[in-house]
Design an enzyme around this catalytic site. Structure first.
Site, PDB file in Angstrom:
ATOM      1  CB  CYS A   1      -1.004  -0.046   1.144  1.00  0.00           C
ATOM      2  SG  CYS A   1      -2.479   0.927   0.763  1.00  0.00           S
TER       3      CYS A   1
ATOM      4  CG  HIS B   1      -3.693  -3.638   3.137  1.00  0.00           C
ATOM      5  ND1 HIS B   1      -2.624  -3.152   3.858  1.00  0.00           N
ATOM      6  CD2 HIS B   1      -4.374  -2.556   2.691  1.00  0.00           C
ATOM      7  CE1 HIS B   1      -2.665  -1.827   3.863  1.00  0.00           C
ATOM      8  NE2 HIS B   1      -3.709  -1.442   3.154  1.00  0.00           N
TER       9      HIS B   1
ATOM     10  CD  GLU C   1      -1.341  -6.216   5.212  1.00  0.00           C
ATOM     11  OE1 GLU C   1      -1.056  -6.475   4.023  1.00  0.00           O
ATOM     12  OE2 GLU C   1      -1.535  -5.056   5.626  1.00  0.00           O
TER      13      GLU C   1
HETATM   14  N1  GLN Z   1      -2.222   6.709   2.669  1.00  0.00           N
HETATM   15  C1  GLN Z   1      -2.263   5.944   1.474  1.00  0.00           C
HETATM   16  C2  GLN Z   1      -3.609   6.059   0.763  1.00  0.00           C
HETATM   17  O1  GLN Z   1      -4.587   6.430   1.351  1.00  0.00           O
HETATM   18  C3  GLN Z   1      -1.915   4.487   1.746  1.00  0.00           C
HETATM   19  C4  GLN Z   1      -2.905   3.796   2.596  1.00  0.00           C
HETATM   20  C5  GLN Z   1      -2.401   2.508   3.181  1.00  0.00           C
HETATM   21  O2  GLN Z   1      -1.183   2.263   3.191  1.00  0.00           O
HETATM   22  N2  GLN Z   1      -3.286   1.684   3.710  1.00  0.00           N
HETATM   23  O3  GLN Z   1      -3.689   5.750  -0.394  1.00  0.00           O
END
Ligand code: GLN
Length: 544
Positions: A381, A507, A509
Site C-alpha cells: 500500500c 493488503h 497480509e
Molecule cells: N495513505 C495511502 C492512501 O490512502 C496508503 C494507505 C495505506 O497504506 N493503507 O492511499
C-alpha cells in the site's frame, strides 16, 4: 439451531482473549463443526477505522470492506469462519443504529433506554452475526468485566442466555493469575473478584481460562473452583506460550477444553479433535534452524499491534520456506537520518502501509537502497506508493515526484487521489475498502507466484498509481504486473532485473494463513532466505 459461546475477560486487558476465542473456534472446526465468530467492542467509535494505530493497533479489513478490530484477524487466521460487517459491532454502532431508528419514529413514542432498547439492539447484533449453517457461534466481548462501558454488552448476553435453553449457551471467562515474585506464588483473588462481578450481573461462567506465566497446581484449581462456583475440571490453565501463538489450540485441547464444550452444549461426540496437521506445523516451526532477517521500515514500529497481520504473514511464509523469520523493526524517520547502517545484514526490506507524511522520506531511502543493492523488497500500500515515487525520482529523473497526499503542489503526482475520493468530506468507512479483483499479467513474477490469472485482494486506501505516468514507468523498465480490470488501476508493480522487488496497492497480509501462506509473502521470504544462504550477497533473480 446454532449454539452460542460467549467469551468475556477479567482482571486486565490484553490477556489474549481474541487469540483464545480464535483457538476455541479452530479446535471446534477440527471436530468437524462449523463455527461463526463475532466480536463486540465497547468503545464509542462506530468502527476502528478512524482510530490511530497508537490507540488501537491495526485496522483489519474484511472482504466486504468492513474496517474491524484486529482480533478478527486472529479469527480468520485460525478458522474458516466467514467474517463480514456483522462480525464486529461497537457501542458506537449500536447506539447510532438505535438513535437512527428513534429519529424515524420506530419506537412509537417510548422513552428509549439502555434496557431494553440498547440491549435488544445488541441481541439483534448477536443474531445477525450468526452465519448460515453454523453449529457454534463464538462471540467475544471486548474490554474487561467491571468496566462501565462493557456493562450493556454483559447485560445483553445474560438476557440472551435467559431466552435460550441451558444447553444452547455457555460462558467462558478469561482471567489472569498474577505471579508475585516476592512471595513466589500465583494469586487467585483478582480472578475471584472478576467472577464475582460477572455473577453480580447474573452470569455464572461455565469455564475459566486462567492465563498464567507459572503452572497452576491442583490446589489452586480447587480453590478457584470453590470460590468461583466453577467445576474443578473446567478451571483451565493457559500458560504463556514458549514459542509461538500457534501452540495455544494444542494447549487448550491438552487441558480438555474441547470435550468440556462438547459436553456442555450437547454437541456430537462421534469425532475427536484432529490437530495432526496443526501439531506437525508447530513441530516444524520448532525444529527449523535456517533463518533470514527482514527489516520492517515503518512509522508505528514501536507498536507490535500496528503491523500484526504483516508479522503473522511473515511467520506463515517462514513456515512454508522452512525458516525462521527474524524481524528488525526500523523507524522510518531514523532511516532518514542514520541510513543503511540500520539495516546492515538484513535479507529483505518490507515497507508496510500507512497514513501521514512522517517517515515517508526514510521509507523512500530504504527502498532506494534495496533497489540499488539487490536486497529483496516488498512494499504494501503506502510502501508500494513510496516505491513508485522512488523509481520516478531516481530512475526516471522526475525531480520532486511525490504523492498528492503529502505534496499537493508537486510537479509530478505519480500517486494521486482517486477521482471518487475527491468530493468526500467526512472520515470513516469511505476509502476504497474491501475485496477487488486484480488481473495478473502473464510472464510476470506476480503471475508466477500466484499461479493464477485473476485474484481478489483487500484494499484500504484513497490514493492510487497515476495512469498519466503509466507509459513512462513502463518505458523506464517497471513492470505493472497486476491491474484492476474494472477501473484499470495499477495494483502491482515489480522490477524484473532484481532478485525480488514487488509493490502491491492492496493488503495481502489480510489473507495469509499458517497453513496457506500468501504467495507474495512466500516468494519474498524465499528470496530473503536465498539472500541469507548466499552469505548476504545479491542473488540471481528466480521467478517464483
Ligand atoms: N495513505 C495511502 C492512501 O490512502 C496508503 C494507505 C495505506 O497504506 N493503507 O492511499
Amino acid at each position: 439451531m446454532a449454539k452460542h459461546i460467549f467469551i468475556t475477560g477479567g482482571v486486565v486487558s490484553s490477556l489474549g482473549k481474541g487469540l483464545t476465542s480464535a483457538a476455541i473456534g479452530m479446535i471446534l472446526e477440527q471436530r468437524g463443526l462449523k463455527v461463526s465468530m463475532q466480536k463486540l467492542d465497547p468503545y464509542i467509535n462506530v468502527d476502528p477505522g478512524t482510530m490511530s494505530p497508537y490507540q488501537h493497533g491495526e485496522v483489519y479489513v474484511l472482504d466486504d470492506g468492513a474496517e474491524t478490530d484486529l482480533d478478527l484477524g486472529h479469527y480468520e487466521r485460525f478458522t474458516h469462519a466467514v467474517l463480514r460487517r456483522t462480525s464486529n459491532y461497537t457501542t458506537g454502532r449500536i447506539y447510532s443504529d438505535v438513535i437512527a431508528r428513534e429519529r424515524k419514529g420506530d419506537y412509537l413514542g417510548s422513552t428509549v433506554q439502555v434496557i431494553p432498547h440498547i440491549t435488544d439492539a445488541i441481541k439483534d447484533a448477536i443474531r445477525a452475526g450468526v452465519t448460515a449453517d453454523a453449529d457454534v457461534c463464538i462471540t467475544e466481548v471486548g474490554g474487561t468485566v467491571g468496566d462501565i462501558e462493557s456493562l450493556p454488552f454483559i447485560e445483553a448476553i445474560r438476557q440472551f442466555a435467559l431466552e435460550k435453553q441451558h444447553s444452547e449457551v455457555m460462558f467462558v471467562h478469561l482471567t489472569l493469575l498474577p505471579f508475585l515474585r516476592a512471595s513466589g506464588e500465583l494469586k487467585t483473588k483478582p480472578t475471584q473478584q472478576s467472577v464475582g462481578k460477572l455473577r453480580e450481573i447474573g452470569i455464572q461462567p461455565d469455564v475459566l481460562v486462567c492465563r498464567t506465566e507459572q503452572p497452576m497446581n491442583e490446589d489452586m484449581a480447587k480453590k478457584i473452583s470453590l470460590f468461583c462456583n466453577v467445576r474443578q475440571g473446567c478451571v483451565i490453565e493457559e500458560r504463556d506460550v514458549e514459542f509461538s501463538i500457534y501452540e495455544v489450540p494444542l494447549m487448550l485441547v491438552r487441558a480438555g477444553l474441547d470435550r468440556i464444550i462438547v459436553e456442555r452444549l450437547g454437541l456430537p461426540k462421534d469425532r475427536e479433535t484432529d490437530l495432526t496437521e496443526w501439531s506437525r506445523m508447530v513441530e516444524g516451526m520448532r525444529r527449523t534452524t535456517d533463518t533470514c532477517e527482514i527489516a520492517v521500515v515503518g512509522k508505528y514500529i514501536e507498536l507490535h499491534d500496528a503491523y500484526k497481520s504483516i508479522y503473522e504473514s511473515l511467520t506463515h511464509a517462514g513456515i512454508a520456506n522452512r525458516c525462521r523469520v527474524k524481524i528488525r523493526k526500523v523507524r522510518a524517520e531514523d532511516y532518514y537520518t542514520k541510513g543503511a547502517a540500520l539495516i546492515e545484514g538484513v535479507d529483505g526490506v518490507l515497507v508496510p502501509g500507512g497514513f501521514g507524511e512522517r517517515g515517508v522520506e526514510g521509507k523512500i531511502r530504504a527502498i532506494q537502497h534495496a533497489r540499488e543493492t539487490g536486497l529483496p523488497f516488498f512494499g504494501i500500500c503506502l510502501g508500494m506508493q513510496c516505491a513508485t515515487i522512488e523509481f520516478a525520482r531516481n530512475v526516471m529523473g522526475l525531480d520532486g515526484a511525490h504523492t498528492s497526499e503529502f505534496a499537493l503542489d508537486t510537479l509530478h503526482p505519480v500517486i494521486h487521489l482517486m477521482p471518487d475520493q475527491e468530493h468526500l468530506k467526512e472520515k470513516g468507512g469511505n476509502m476504497r475498502l474491501g475485496s477487488f479483483p486484480c488481473r495478473l499479467v502473464a510472464g510476470t513474477r506476480a503471475a508466477s507466484l500466484y499461479g493464477a490469472e485473476l485474484v481478489h485482494e483487500r484494499h484500504r486506501h484513497r490514493y492510487e498509481f497515476n495512469n498519466d505516468y503509466r507509459a513512462r514507468f513502463v518505458q523506464a523498465g517497471m513492470v505493472l504486473s497486476g491491474v484492476n480490470p474494472e477501473r484499470d488501476l495499477v495494483e502491482i508493480i515489480e522490477l524484473p532485473d532484481h532478485p525480488f522487488f514487488v509493490g502491491v496497492q492492496f493488503h495481502p497480509e489480510f489473507k495469509s494463513r499458517a497453513l496457506a501462506p500468501h504467495p507474495i509473502f512466500q516468494g519474498f521470504v524465499g528470496a530473503a532466505l536465498a539472500h541469507a544462504k548466499n552469505g548476504g550477497r545479491r542473488t540471481a533473480r528466480t521467478l517464483a
